[in-house]
Design a protein around this motif. Sequence first.
Motif, short mmCIF file in Angstrom:
data_model
loop_
_atom_site.label_atom_id
_atom_site.label_comp_id
_atom_site.label_asym_id
_atom_site.label_seq_id
_atom_site.Cartn_x
_atom_site.Cartn_y
_atom_site.Cartn_z
N ASN A 156 -3.30 5.25 2.96
CA ASN A 156 -2.22 5.04 2.00
C ASN A 156 -0.98 4.37 2.56
O ASN A 156 0.07 4.42 1.93
N THR A 157 -1.07 3.71 3.72
CA THR A 157 0.17 3.40 4.43
C THR A 157 0.50 1.91 4.56
O THR A 157 1.62 1.51 4.32
N HIS A 158 -0.45 1.08 4.94
CA HIS A 158 -0.12 -0.32 5.24
C HIS A 158 -1.29 -1.21 4.88
O HIS A 158 -2.41 -0.74 4.64
N CYS A 172 0.85 -1.19 0.00
CA CYS A 172 0.00 0.00 0.00
C CYS A 172 0.89 1.23 0.00
O CYS A 172 1.95 1.25 0.64
N GLY A 173 0.47 2.26 -0.74
CA GLY A 173 1.26 3.47 -0.78
C GLY A 173 0.49 4.64 -1.35
O GLY A 173 -0.65 4.50 -1.80
N PRO A 174 1.11 5.83 -1.34
CA PRO A 174 0.45 7.04 -1.79
C PRO A 174 0.56 7.21 -3.30
O PRO A 174 1.56 6.85 -3.92
N TYR A 215 -7.36 -5.29 5.33
CA TYR A 215 -7.53 -3.86 5.57
C TYR A 215 -6.35 -3.06 5.05
O TYR A 215 -5.19 -3.50 5.12
N ALA A 216 -6.61 -1.85 4.58
CA ALA A 216 -5.60 -0.83 4.38
C ALA A 216 -5.67 0.12 5.57
O ALA A 216 -6.76 0.50 6.01
#
Length: 485
Positions: A143-145, A60-62, A154-155
């Motif tokens: 946007n992180t994990h 997960c990321g931006p 889950y994000a």
Amino acid sequence: MKETSTGEGKLITNLWEGGEGPQNRFMDGPFAPIEHEVTAHNLEVVGKIPEELNGRYLWCGPNASPFDPEDPRTYSWFTGSGMLSGVRLREGRAEWYRNRFVRDELTTPHLGVPRLPGPEPLSRREPYRDLTGPRFVEANVVNTHVWAMAGRTYAFAEAGVLPVEFSYGLDPVARCDFDGTLNGSWTGHPHRDPDSGELHGFSYFWQWDHVSYQVLGTDGKINKRVDVPVGGRPSVHDMAITARYAIFLDGPLQFDDRAHQEGYDWPWAWDREKSVRWGLVPRDGGAADVKWCALEEQTYTTHILNAFDLPDGKVAVDACTVPKLFLDDLTGPTESVSRLQRFILDPVTGSSKVETISAEGLDMPRLDDRMTGKQHRYGYFNRLEGAGAIARTDFEKQSTEYYKYEAGKAGIESIFVPRTPDSAEDDGWVLGYAIDVPTQTTEVLILSAQDLASGPIARIKVPSRPQYGFHSNWIADEELEQANI
């Protein structure tokens, strides 16, 4: 360079003049916006995927949203709209690659899809709904994990943002507050107790004068919360647990009202006057039982590898730290090179000692998650400075081995997956991904954890470029099947 003022001094933003005006490095190259969701089946594999790997490797990321152009002067890498990506592996095959927007208030209007169902973010609730908060919090940008708990995927993100649940195939389902048990803010970087299966984390919010230690049980509900007063509004991205304590750094990265007023997407800035201390929350105690261990010099922990109790009652914490962050540049972590340090904390005297293990830019630390809270021997990192590489550090031998990325390729986090549930600490694989910026393609890499230098035993070809960053996990199919029994 462009300059603007924030706090008591000058902020030099990470901009340069391009053909169309000011540019921001976190909106270009490997950070450039991803415009489309991709589904690809039966991926090409060079080498052999271990048949024991049955599940999903997700990250997960931006994504600097192509639908909602940001002002490059105030945009932060930390606040780009989220994207979830990953591959599904089964019986030696790479069955699919998918990337999906983590739907937030910025992307859903342009995607032409309904707003996600679920509870309202904390910023929309009393007593906060009439306050104008940071843009990414208001939009519930996740946007992180990525984690699995109680059979669900889950994000996660932090600072007052609700988790988003995803289907097995990575389609967003709903915003989530763990059946009403969450206090409105979760964490972008929890850690799982390998014995109980619980997720532990510290959460914060821009209007709180405390941080919340929260424990997510295997039933998918928060079963413990301790609000720890801190006398400020710190950013607490990462934490650690031992058998006795949950640990966080009350550090110099504090919410900055002037940066917020001036429109910076990430208005947490370095406070030169803030004293720094580690907080040790007894896992069986409350806020009155917190032990504090002061540091002599300012530092910030970007990420924590692990922590463990020592026989004499002290606590060891292995963390990646920086001596400066968001002091001169609020667009991203550009101001100093990460150091791998070991802190020895004494909860009796309130003192601490620090030893620098490596100063060569190792970050994004991961370990064999079965060792969380216990004394570990190995850690896995990415070298983000200079020539990029995946690194394996042997703390017993005080040595580090590398797999260096090929020219034109870059990766950001790699994870360890054990060969079997009862295999030795270092017996397994390291999974990562490498973005080929010139060709806009990607390879998922599988390496032997005990022989990184020999290179990947398998390369999975992904016909597109995913977002660059932040965190990833391996979610075995067996984990979901057991949770659903």
